[in-house]
Write an enzyme that holds these catalytic residues in place. Structure first.
Site, PDB file in Angstrom:
ATOM      1  N   LYS A   1    -102.301  33.363  -6.968  1.00 61.59           N
ATOM      2  CA  LYS A   1    -101.686  32.226  -6.275  1.00 61.59           C
ATOM      3  C   LYS A   1    -100.815  31.442  -7.244  1.00 61.59           C
ATOM      4  O   LYS A   1    -101.317  30.790  -8.153  1.00 61.59           O
ATOM      5  CB  LYS A   1    -102.733  31.279  -5.686  1.00 61.59           C
ATOM      6  CG  LYS A   1    -102.097  30.277  -4.690  1.00 61.59           C
ATOM      7  CD  LYS A   1    -102.944  29.041  -4.462  1.00 61.59           C
ATOM      8  CE  LYS A   1    -102.646  27.949  -5.463  1.00 61.59           C
ATOM      9  NZ  LYS A   1    -101.257  27.399  -5.345  1.00 61.59           N
TER      10      LYS A   1
ATOM     11  N   GLU B   1    -107.360  27.585 -18.963  1.00 56.06           N
ATOM     12  CA  GLU B   1    -106.441  27.079 -19.990  1.00 56.06           C
ATOM     13  C   GLU B   1    -105.897  25.768 -19.438  1.00 56.06           C
ATOM     14  O   GLU B   1    -105.114  25.760 -18.493  1.00 56.06           O
ATOM     15  CB  GLU B   1    -105.331  28.096 -20.260  1.00 56.06           C
ATOM     16  CG  GLU B   1    -104.570  27.821 -21.549  1.00 56.06           C
ATOM     17  CD  GLU B   1    -103.289  27.055 -21.308  1.00 56.06           C
ATOM     18  OE1 GLU B   1    -103.303  25.818 -21.500  1.00 56.06           O
ATOM     19  OE2 GLU B   1    -102.300  27.678 -20.923  1.00 56.06           O
TER      20      GLU B   1
ATOM     21  N   GLU C   1    -102.708  13.337 -21.358  1.00 61.27           N
ATOM     22  CA  GLU C   1    -101.601  14.290 -21.295  1.00 61.27           C
ATOM     23  C   GLU C   1    -100.539  13.767 -20.327  1.00 61.27           C
ATOM     24  O   GLU C   1    -100.808  13.573 -19.145  1.00 61.27           O
ATOM     25  CB  GLU C   1    -102.087  15.659 -20.836  1.00 61.27           C
ATOM     26  CG  GLU C   1    -100.988  16.705 -20.852  1.00 61.27           C
ATOM     27  CD  GLU C   1    -101.486  18.074 -20.430  1.00 61.27           C
ATOM     28  OE1 GLU C   1    -101.096  19.062 -21.071  1.00 61.27           O
ATOM     29  OE2 GLU C   1    -102.252  18.143 -19.452  1.00 61.27           O
TER      30      GLU C   1
END
Length: 498
Positions: free
Chosen positions: A195, A270, A401
């Site tokens: 996906k 990740e 982040e």
């Protein structure tokens, strides 16, 4: 950003592909979503509609997983030799190389990155990842084990494919991430339900066409376009999925862990990063300036391993920050199809708003805006490369982040390696770190002290043979390298009395 830019002409094959239709790839066939729902993908350079894409939901996930299961358990894929798998994967690499320019244009239109970056970074890396893992097909061996207990018996291990893999990829490097997921899975003998991110599905769909063209059996690779809340959630919870691999945000990683826990799926994640760039006073400052600028401004900072925190010794801090700020002001920002563009738009209005919010938050907490910080124009999702000084470790812009072209610059007084490492490690992330020094001893000592999955020294880069992943909340497991393919296998021990 100049409005008078020379735009690269879009090849006819690209225009034809963009026009569609864009369906789901299930069991070797392109099919509409069971609900007939679609969603739109847009060009981030101007916000215009690119294409309508089939929106997969739970019913489509069920069909794709069942197809992948049949291909794994009973189909020709299950009987194919490792050498035959290697030839197919290599053929896919050759096909991608043949159509590299076409893929580069599609990636630029859908993601916004400069066309030149797609041509010289994304495509070559994707091709080499396929070839690298094609070589691993025939090398997944077990070993004989020396037994300590008394008796006459023989023991050995063997590696077997984990089964059906559900792969979910991000929007920042769509083709590279898709290839990095499917190449090791296929090399190990697994089948895949893939996906792509809903913001950038097009190169993955074009890759699906190549997968069929080169002759992969039906059901080996299935591609489901759709939203994370529907298609993605159904994939991670589906009992027919043996392993989930995901690249994306840490917050979504937590959701995937909870979904996979019910039946103990294998999981590789990740996730986010907050890479420190540490510059020592003996560094080649000109190279460090260029390296630091490219580390945070390439791909508009939308890289999980982007060098978003700069730590420089006080003796070189001002020269370094001045140099990076000058490069930021010189960076040519514009549409990815413009030949002069060095930094394209961010991927969406949502991402633009997120980055702008972080810049405002940093200023409200006392950071100084050295350069950039503003939106460019009113069309598309462009933001200026930004450098903030006067930042502190407790600020949100330093801890979280941002996933945009925003650099937080800080200085340190003395070259106390332990203290520098403590500050560099003082985030919840541990994906990467960058060092600039000409002292070999300093480089080795710091590499050992930093809690990061990848430490680059003086410009070292990414390679298919190098495992990639992070410490702490930057993820679980590794991709690429030997570790990357072994993550798609189960290790079986055999003990045999003689």
């Amino acid at each position: 950003m100049s409005v008078n830019v020379s735009m690269a002409a879009i090849p006819a094959a690209v225009s034809e592909f963009i026009r569609g239709p864009h369906k789901l790839l299930i069991d070797g066939k392109w099919v509409a979503a069971a609900s007939n729902k679609t969603f739109s993908t847009h060009n981030p350079a101007n916000g215009s509609l690119l294409a309508e894409i089939a929106a997969a939901e739970a019913a489509d996930v069920d069909l794709a997983v069942n197809a992948a299961r049949r291909a794994f358990d009973d189909g020709p894929w299950s009987r194919m030799t490792p050498a035959a798998r290697a030839k197919l994967i290599w053929r896919l690499a050759d096909a991608l190389e043949t159509h590299a320019e076409e893929f580069a244009f599609i990636e630029t239109l859908d993601n916004g990155k400069p066309l030149n970056d797609a041509k010289i970074v994304d495509l070559p890396h994707s091709i080499e990842v396929l070839r690298y893992f094609a070589g691993w097909c025939t090398k997944l061996n077990g070993e004989s084990i020396s037994i300590s207990n008394p008796g006459t018996w023989h023991a050995y291990t063997m590696r077997e494919p984990v089964g059906v893999v559900g792969s979910i990829t991000p929007w920042n490097a769509p083709l590279m991430m898709a290839v990095s997921k499917i190449a090791p899975a296929l090399a190990a003998g697994c089948t895949v339900v893939l996906k792509p991110a809903e913001q950038t599905p097009l190169t993955t769909l074009r890759l699906g066409q190549l997968i069929l063209d080169v002759g992969f059996p039906e059901g080996v690779v299935n591609i489901l376009t759709g939203f994370g809340e529907t298609a993605g959630a159904a994939m991670t919870a589906h009992p027919g999925i043996d392993k989930v691999t995901f690249t994306g945000s840490t917050d979504v990683g937590r959701i995937i862990i909870r979904a996979a826990a019910n039946d103990f799926k294998r999981v590789t994640l990740e996730l986010g990063g907050k890479t420190p760039v540490i510059v020592f006073p003996d560094a080649d400052i000109d190279r460090a300036i260029e390296g630091a600028a490219r580390s945070i401004f390439s791909n508009a900072g939308q890289i999980c391993n982007a060098g978003s925190r700069l730590y420089a010794h006080r003796d070189v801090f001002e020269k370094l920050v001045d140099g990076v700020s000058r490069r930021a002001s010189e960076f040519r920002v514009g549409p990815g199809l413009a030949a002069s563009t060095q930094m394209g738009p961010v991927v969406s209005q949502e991402q633009l708003d997120r980055i702008s919010g972080f810049i405002a938050s940093g200023q409200n907490q006392g950071a100084e805006l050295r350069v950039g910080g503003g939106r460019i124009g009113s069309e598309g999702y462009f933001i200026q490369p930004t450098v903030l000084t006067g930042t502190r470790p407790d600020m949100d812009v330093v801890q979280q982040e941002i996933f945009g072209p925003v650099l937080c610059a800080m200085s340190y007084e003395e070259a106390d390696l332990d203290r520098i490492a403590r500050e560099a490690n003082a985030t919840s992330y541990g994906l990467g770190a960058v060092l600039w020094t000409q002292n070999l001893s300093t480089a080795h000592k710091m590499a050992k002290k930093l809690k990061a999955g990848t430490v680059r020294v003086n410009g070292g880069g990414l390679d298919p043979a190098l495992p990639f992943g992070g410490f702490k909340q930057s993820g679980w497991g590794r991709e690429l390298g030997r570790e990357g393919i072994e993550a798609y296998t189960e290790l079986k021990s055999v003990a045999m009395a003689l």
